[in-house]
Scaffold this active site. Structure first.
Site, PDB file in Angstrom:
ATOM      1  N   ASP A 153       0.825  -1.213   0.000  1.00 31.89           N
ATOM      2  CA  ASP A 153       0.000   0.000   0.000  1.00 31.89           C
ATOM      3  C   ASP A 153       0.865   1.272   0.000  1.00 31.89           C
ATOM      4  O   ASP A 153       2.096   1.199   0.015  1.00 31.89           O
ATOM      5  CB  ASP A 153      -0.921  -0.056   1.228  1.00 31.89           C
ATOM      6  CG  ASP A 153      -2.285   0.570   0.975  1.00 31.89           C
ATOM      7  OD1 ASP A 153      -2.408   1.385   0.049  1.00 31.89           O
ATOM      8  OD2 ASP A 153      -3.221   0.250   1.722  1.00 31.89           O
ATOM      9  N   ASP A 208     -10.394   3.257  -3.333  1.00 33.57           N
ATOM     10  CA  ASP A 208     -11.115   2.072  -2.846  1.00 33.57           C
ATOM     11  C   ASP A 208     -12.522   1.947  -3.416  1.00 33.57           C
ATOM     12  O   ASP A 208     -13.198   2.936  -3.690  1.00 33.57           O
ATOM     13  CB  ASP A 208     -11.210   2.127  -1.315  1.00 33.57           C
ATOM     14  CG  ASP A 208      -9.869   1.849  -0.667  1.00 33.57           C
ATOM     15  OD1 ASP A 208      -8.863   1.750  -1.393  1.00 33.57           O
ATOM     16  OD2 ASP A 208      -9.833   1.736   0.569  1.00 33.57           O
TER      17      ASP A 208
END
Ligand code: GAL
Length: 405
Positions: A153, A208
């Site tokens: 990430d 997301d």
């Protein structure tokens, strides 16, 4: 003189970059087709523990998902404890009391693979220790645990250069010597499709996902996106996808609250776009309808087709869009999408249509070349010699597999 000096510097820099690239490697024999699996984040966020992960591996087998081709069980954020005094990362002992190696052994005993999550910055998005400055140590640790997949990430990265941060972790994984799928997750912020082909096996193309059809969900400093906004953000990216390096449209929300038509459309779109298919629902309690969507073998075969070509948008009529994915042996997958909030009628007289794909170099004159087709979701059959008449529910898809006659 100055010219010569500049030339020398240029030649030196070029040789350095060749030397750098000669050592730069990712594991090549991984994700030749988009990865299939499950990830904890969409349903459990930080609430992860070893018992739940074991049960998810069991459910992947008992539900038939493993038999359908799913193989990765991925733990997202929040499995981490503190680093030890030598800087090695440890698990959160309260939630993973048996340790990660034992969990990997369990997942492997089911014939599945285990994935883990880290972050290029100092801390993960949920505030756990990130891998910055510990890349080689972390990759070694993951290898010693038997990890097969690393999602990496991009929180808390401040001024780090994304290309070198991801290349460093790639090199660390390669050096550790255990093949691990490397899944880049920097939300498309730095256009990874332009530089990550030799770095990762997939890269997220957007922020997301959120379980809704067309919404954008505002979280203050960031937003998450429904099915259509994510789909629309793939424009222009298909040429970058191929075997071993995929555009990742994020983990799926099938079974997480949308309607059955929306779930089927979401799954079909992700599949035809050659995105990794990572379920994000609770596999232990999913409905029959959800299971049927996730294990549709014909749709999975379209996603897993060996040519590895992402679908193109062929026809755009506003609410109705048609996507086409060239497949092996001259087959094509054709997806009709009804984006509208109401049902729509749509007719296609194939004879008047022509398909040209500049990227895969496919071309079809439908008046000259005929195909039989099979409807992937309802089993219907037909031929492109006849006009197609569709009645499509709101937020739904029809997917046909065309085979040359
Ligand atoms: C986000 C990422 C999500 C999830 C989350 C964990 O940055 O896009 O998929 O991994 O972090 O904190």
């Amino acid at each position: 003189m100055i010219k010569k000096l500049i030339m020398a510097v240029v030649v030196f820099a070029a040789s350095l970059s060749v030397a750098f690239n000669a050592h730069a490697q990712k594991f090549e024999q991984i994700a030749k087709t988009p990865q299939l699996g499950w990830n904890s984040w969409n349903t459990f966020a930080c609430d992860v523990n070893e018992q739940m992960i074991r049960e998810m591996a069991d459910a992947m087998v008992s539900s038939g998902m493993k038999a359908a081709g799913y193989e990765y069980i991925n733990i997202d954020d929040c499995w981490h404890g503190e680093r030890d005094k030598n800087g090695f990362i440890q698990v959160d002992k309260k939630h993973f009391p048996s340790g990660m190696k034992a969990l990997a052994d369990y997942v492997h005993s089911k014939g599945l693979k285990l994935g883990i999550y880290s972050d290029a910055g100092n801390t993960t998005c949920a505030g756990r220790p990130g891998s910055r400055g510990h890349e080689y140590q972390d990759a070694l640790t993951y290898a010693s645990w038997g990890i097969d997949y690393v999602k990496y990430d991009w929180c808390d990265t401040q001024d780090i250069n994304p290309k070198s941060a991801y290349a460093t972790m790639r090199d660390a994984i390669h050096k550790a010597g255990r093949p691990m799928l490397f899944s880049i997750c920097e939300w498309g912020d730095n256009k990874p499709w332009e530089w990550a082909q030799n770095v990762g096996h997939s890269w997220r193309t957007t922020g997301d996902i959120y379980p809704c059809w067309s919404c954008e969900h505002n979280h203050g400093s960031w937003s998450s996106f429904g099915v259509l906004p994510i789909l629309d953000k793939q424009a222009g990216l298909r040429k970058y996808a191929g075997p071993g390096h995929w555009n990742d449209m994020d983990m799926m929300e099938v079974g997480n609250g949308m309607s059955e038509d929306e779930d089927r459309a979401h799954f079909s779109l992700w599949a035809i776009m050659a995105s990794p298919l990572i379920a994000g629902n609770d596999l232990r309690t999913m409905s029959e309808a959800t299971k049927k969507i996730l294990t549709n073998k014909d749709m999975l075969a379209i996603n897993q087709d060996k040519l590895g070509i992402q679908a193109m948008k062929w026809i755009d009529e506003g609410d109705i869009e048609i996507y086409v994915k060239p497949l092996e042996k001259g087959d094509y997958a054709v997806l009709f999408l009804n984006r509208a909030d109401t049902s729509m009628n749509y007719s296609l007289d194939w004879n008047f249509h022509y398909l040209k794909d500049d990227i895969s170099k496919h071309e079809i004159f439908f008046d000259k070349k005929k195909f039989t087709w099979r409807d992937i979701w309802n089993g219907g059959k037909g031929s492109t010699a006849e006009k197609l008449n569709l009645t499509m529910a709101a937020h739904s898809v029809v997917v046909l597999r065309l085979t040359p006659q």
